[in-house]
Design a protein around this motif. Structure first.
Motif, PDB file in Angstrom:
ATOM      1  N   LEU A  15      76.802  51.290  33.855  1.00 16.40           N
ATOM      2  CA  LEU A  15      75.382  51.742  34.156  1.00 16.40           C
ATOM      3  C   LEU A  15      74.920  52.887  33.664  1.00 16.40           C
ATOM      4  CD1 LEU A  15      74.998  49.897  37.733  1.00 16.40           C
ATOM      5  CD2 LEU A  15      74.010  49.244  35.656  1.00 16.40           C
ATOM      6  N   GLU A  16      75.916  53.844  33.840  1.00 24.85           N
ATOM      7  CA  GLU A  16      75.622  55.219  33.332  1.00 24.85           C
ATOM      8  C   GLU A  16      75.613  55.310  31.747  1.00 24.85           C
ATOM      9  OE1 GLU A  16      78.176  57.768  35.462  1.00 24.85           O
ATOM     10  OE2 GLU A  16      77.326  57.115  37.407  1.00 24.85           O
ATOM     11  N   GLY A  18      75.669  52.620  29.476  1.00 25.22           N
ATOM     12  CA  GLY A  18      75.058  51.534  28.802  1.00 25.22           C
ATOM     13  C   GLY A  18      73.608  52.045  28.113  1.00 25.22           C
ATOM     14  N   PRO A  19      72.816  52.606  28.857  1.00 25.76           N
ATOM     15  CA  PRO A  19      71.665  52.881  28.095  1.00 25.76           C
ATOM     16  C   PRO A  19      72.183  54.098  26.725  1.00 25.76           C
ATOM     17  CG  PRO A  19      71.301  53.329  30.219  1.00 25.76           C
ATOM     18  CD  PRO A  19      72.813  53.023  29.961  1.00 25.76           C
ATOM     19  N   ALA A  42      66.682  50.233  28.417  1.00 24.19           N
ATOM     20  CA  ALA A  42      67.943  50.173  29.301  1.00 24.19           C
ATOM     21  C   ALA A  42      67.954  51.029  30.482  1.00 24.19           C
ATOM     22  CB  ALA A  42      68.905  50.534  28.192  1.00 24.19           C
ATOM     23  N   THR A  43      67.392  52.405  30.177  1.00 28.09           N
ATOM     24  CA  THR A  43      67.337  53.127  31.370  1.00 28.09           C
ATOM     25  C   THR A  43      66.865  52.643  32.720  1.00 28.09           C
ATOM     26  OG1 THR A  43      67.638  54.997  30.113  1.00 28.09           O
ATOM     27  CG2 THR A  43      66.773  55.390  32.271  1.00 28.09           C
ATOM     28  N   ALA A  46      69.245  49.854  33.837  1.00 30.48           N
ATOM     29  CA  ALA A  46      70.506  50.305  34.735  1.00 30.48           C
ATOM     30  C   ALA A  46      69.975  50.984  36.109  1.00 30.48           C
ATOM     31  CB  ALA A  46      71.015  51.587  33.786  1.00 30.48           C
ATOM     32  N   SER A  50      71.327  49.223  39.592  1.00 28.45           N
ATOM     33  CA  SER A  50      72.102  50.124  40.478  1.00 28.45           C
ATOM     34  C   SER A  50      71.372  50.163  41.795  1.00 28.45           C
ATOM     35  CB  SER A  50      71.799  51.716  39.975  1.00 28.45           C
ATOM     36  OG  SER A  50      72.524  52.574  40.654  1.00 28.45           O
TER      37      SER A  50
END
Length: 192
Positions: A15-16, A18-19, A42-43, A46, A50
């Motif tokens: 998740l951190e 990925g973007p 993507a941010t 994510a 989360s």
């Protein structure tokens, strides 16, 4: 406030990172402006995932996400790569400023508020660790400025994705001796 649900460390890392991976791949295949839009999307995804998993959003990813959306939006609206290139500088200086302000103005090592449930060290250790991270964030801001101003956009994206993370990991690992010297015995942390 309820404790956040624990999240699988590999999923948290995905998740951190990925973007950033999306940003790199889209930049390599299309261009920086398109990559910026993909990075913003993507941010948001994510952060949403989360939140769904933990029922809360950690402060640093939220701050970073807001800055990504602001500077990414400026990049897209004005069709100018400058704004997305400034984003890491702004985020790192913001984090450094908050850490310095905690030590100077509020006389508190704010890093302890973020990591206190994971690391059990004494006040002197928190102060030293907070000061080191504050200077490290300044270093990352300066490094970002040097790279984007002196190299191509593709080199900057590659550095952002594959340079900053290893530098940060090495720096974090270099803090282990300080943490060990200031470790509080018999204090249990949750380790998540």
């Amino acid at each position: 406030m309820a404790e956040p649900k624990p999240i699988n460390p590999m999923l948290k890392l995905a998740l951190e990172l990925g973007p950033l991976v999306v940003f790199f791949v889209v930049n390599a295949r299309v261009d920086l402006l398109t990559a910026t839009g993909a990075f913003m999307a993507a941010t948001v995804v994510a952060l949403a995932v989360s939140y769904l998993l933990q029922k809360r959003l950690p402060l640093m990813p939220v701050v970073t996400g807001v800055v990504v959306l602001i500077f990414g939006g400026l990049t897209l609206v004005l069709q100018d790569e400058l704004f997305i290139k400034l984003k890491p500088t702004i985020v790192n200086l913001l984090f450094a400023g908050v850490l310095f302000a905690g030590l100077i103005i509020w006389k508190r090592p704010l890093l302890g508020l973020v990591l206190g449930s994971v690391i059990a060290i004494d006040d002197a250790g928190w102060r030293a660790l907070t000061l080191r991270w504050a200077f490290f964030f300044v270093f990352l801001a300066v490094l970002n400025e040097v790279v984007w101003r002196n190299f191509s956009s593709d080199t900057w994206v590659t550095f952002k994705v594959f340079g900053v993370m290893p530098i940060t990991i090495v720096f974090a690992l270099a803090q282990i001796p300080l943490i060990e010297r200031h470790k509080l015995e018999g204090v249990k942390t949750d380790g998540t």
